[in-house]
Design a protein around this motif. Structure first.
Motif, PDB file in Angstrom:
ATOM      1  N   SER A 183       8.073   5.672   0.776  1.00  0.00           N
ATOM      2  CA  SER A 183       7.166   5.305   1.977  1.00  0.00           C
ATOM      3  C   SER A 183       5.825   6.305   1.836  1.00  0.00           C
ATOM      4  O   SER A 183       4.929   5.862   2.269  1.00  0.00           O
ATOM      5  N   SER A 184       5.762   7.286   0.838  1.00  0.00           N
ATOM      6  CA  SER A 184       4.791   8.089   0.680  1.00  0.00           C
ATOM      7  C   SER A 184       4.750   8.971  -0.418  1.00  0.00           C
ATOM      8  O   SER A 184       5.900   9.252  -1.006  1.00  0.00           O
ATOM      9  N   ASP A 227      -1.192  11.822   3.776  1.00  0.00           N
ATOM     10  CA  ASP A 227      -0.425  11.846   2.502  1.00  0.00           C
ATOM     11  C   ASP A 227      -1.120  12.596   1.609  1.00  0.00           C
ATOM     12  O   ASP A 227      -0.306  13.496   0.920  1.00  0.00           O
ATOM     13  N   ILE A 278       4.151  11.863   5.651  1.00  0.00           N
ATOM     14  CA  ILE A 278       5.182  10.824   6.061  1.00  0.00           C
ATOM     15  C   ILE A 278       4.705  10.185   7.159  1.00  0.00           C
ATOM     16  O   ILE A 278       4.675   8.943   7.087  1.00  0.00           O
ATOM     17  N   ASP A 284       1.272   8.298   6.732  1.00  0.00           N
ATOM     18  CA  ASP A 284       1.513   7.259   5.769  1.00  0.00           C
ATOM     19  C   ASP A 284       2.300   6.113   6.299  1.00  0.00           C
ATOM     20  O   ASP A 284       2.400   4.666   5.905  1.00  0.00           O
ATOM     21  N   THR A 285       3.127   6.310   7.162  1.00  0.00           N
ATOM     22  CA  THR A 285       3.986   5.171   7.764  1.00  0.00           C
ATOM     23  C   THR A 285       3.701   4.573   9.051  1.00  0.00           C
ATOM     24  O   THR A 285       4.381   3.878   9.730  1.00  0.00           O
ATOM     25  N   ASP A 333      -0.753  11.598  -5.250  1.00  0.00           N
ATOM     26  CA  ASP A 333      -1.304  10.568  -4.450  1.00  0.00           C
ATOM     27  C   ASP A 333      -2.455   9.763  -4.903  1.00  0.00           C
ATOM     28  O   ASP A 333      -3.443   9.115  -3.937  1.00  0.00           O
TER      29      ASP A 333
END
Length: 340
Positions: free
Chosen positions: A140-141, A32, A171, A174-175, A96
């Protein structure tokens, strides 16, 4: 996600009036961090801005393809050049990471001293104050946040393949390939528009998730078979690794990415951690399946860290043996269920 109009207006003013833009992300950059930083680079580069990405240290091998055609500095390898760039930039974009300390001790000092416009684009809790903050912890990110910022700036939904590959990568990583932080329907609208750019998701996934070295695979096998501790009554588990064990398996940055999630594959485990001895400190990654187990609160209260409700990190400067002993006691006492 509703991006505030006043923030977009101010960002557009910065873009119109300033020429040099520098993007920085956190130490030990993950998918991310790299994805959001590189997507921002491609966007500002398309506007003919003087843009550069600063990475505190080297990225994992599986993410290096995102840095192709991206002007970047690795501060760990060339700190003087990174400092010079930061001191001369017109606009600094923090991607981030929710505070300067996450860039590492050396870069944090520089960031605290420079005088320029600052823009935060992030999805972590408790952000520091910057001139503009696109901070959305429920996203989510950071890559999802970046897409929404681009959407408001351009009134477009589909961007170049260079941008789309970067955002898609962030995405997905990070998910956990859409296995957590993925319940918001808006996320799938973003992914759909990224795919409309013409990128090949299967090829990107191969680069992200199927580039293990033999030594990394051996390290994973060793971690699971020899260093996994399970506490069935407390529904908890953790893996711990010493620097000697990492050296034995020729550890490279990124080799432990995702290892903590293997603990959660156990059916009756709701809380887990990875404890590893690196960089003269103990690094800790926490995960949970249950939203009632807020690992962000746990990390902040006990382990000098933070993050998200179901994914967070921490650190300690005590010995690995001491950390494991303390953490084991916290499991037996159910300290990971932090009360408000």
């Amino acid at each position: 996600m509703k991006v505030r109009t006043k923030d977009i207006t101010l960002l557009q003013e910065y873009i119109n009036s300033q020429q040099s833009i520098t993007i920085i992300t956190h130490f030990n950059p993950d998918g991310d961090a790299v994805g959001s930083s590189c997507a921002l680079y491609h966007y500002f580069n398309s506007l003919n801005k003087d843009v550069q990405v600063i990475l505190p240290n080297y990225v994992p091998y599986s993410l290096k393809f995102l840095l192709e055609n991206v002007n970047h500095i690795v501060a760990e390898a060339d700190f003087k050049q990174a400092r010079k760039r930061l001191q001369s930039t017109d606009v600094l974009i923090i991607a981030d990471m929710n505070n300067n300390s996450r860039s590492g001790d050396s870069l944090e000092k520089v960031l605290n001293e420079i005088d320029c416009k600052t823009v935060l684009i992030d999805h972590h809790e408790q952000p520091e104050k910057y001139d503009i903050s696109f901070s959305y912890p429920t996203s989510s990110s950071t890559c999802e946040v970046v897409w929404n910022v681009f959407n408001r700036l351009t009134k477009k939904k589909v961007f170049s393949q260079d941008i789309s590959i970067c955002l898609y990568s962030g995405i997905m990583t990070d998910t956990g390939s859409l296995s957590y932080s993925c319940n918001n329907p808006e996320l799938y609208v973003v992914i759909s528009n990224l795919l409309k750019s013409g990128i090949k998701a299967n090829r990107v996934n191969q680069k992200l998730f199927n580039t293990y070295t033999h030594s990394r695979l051996n390290l994973l096998g060793y971690a699971i078979s020899k260093k996994l501790r399970v506490f069935e009554k407390q529904r908890a588990a953790f893996i711990f690794l010493s620097v000697e064990e990492l050296d034995k398996y020729n550890y490279q940055p990124g080799d432990l990415e995702g290892v903590v999630n293997y603990c959660l594959k156990l059916e009756n485990i709701d809380f887990c951690a990875l404890i590893s001895e690196r960089d003269n400190k103990i690094r800790m990654s926490f995960r949970s399946k249950d939203e009632n187990i807020d690992v962000n609160k746990f990390a902040r209260k006990y382990w000098n860290g933070g993050g998200h409700i179901m994914a967070a990190g921490g650190k300690s400067f005590k010995s690995l043996q001491e950390v494991v002993k303390t953490f084991t006691g916290q499991i037996y006492n159910n300290d990971f269920i932090v009360k408000d």
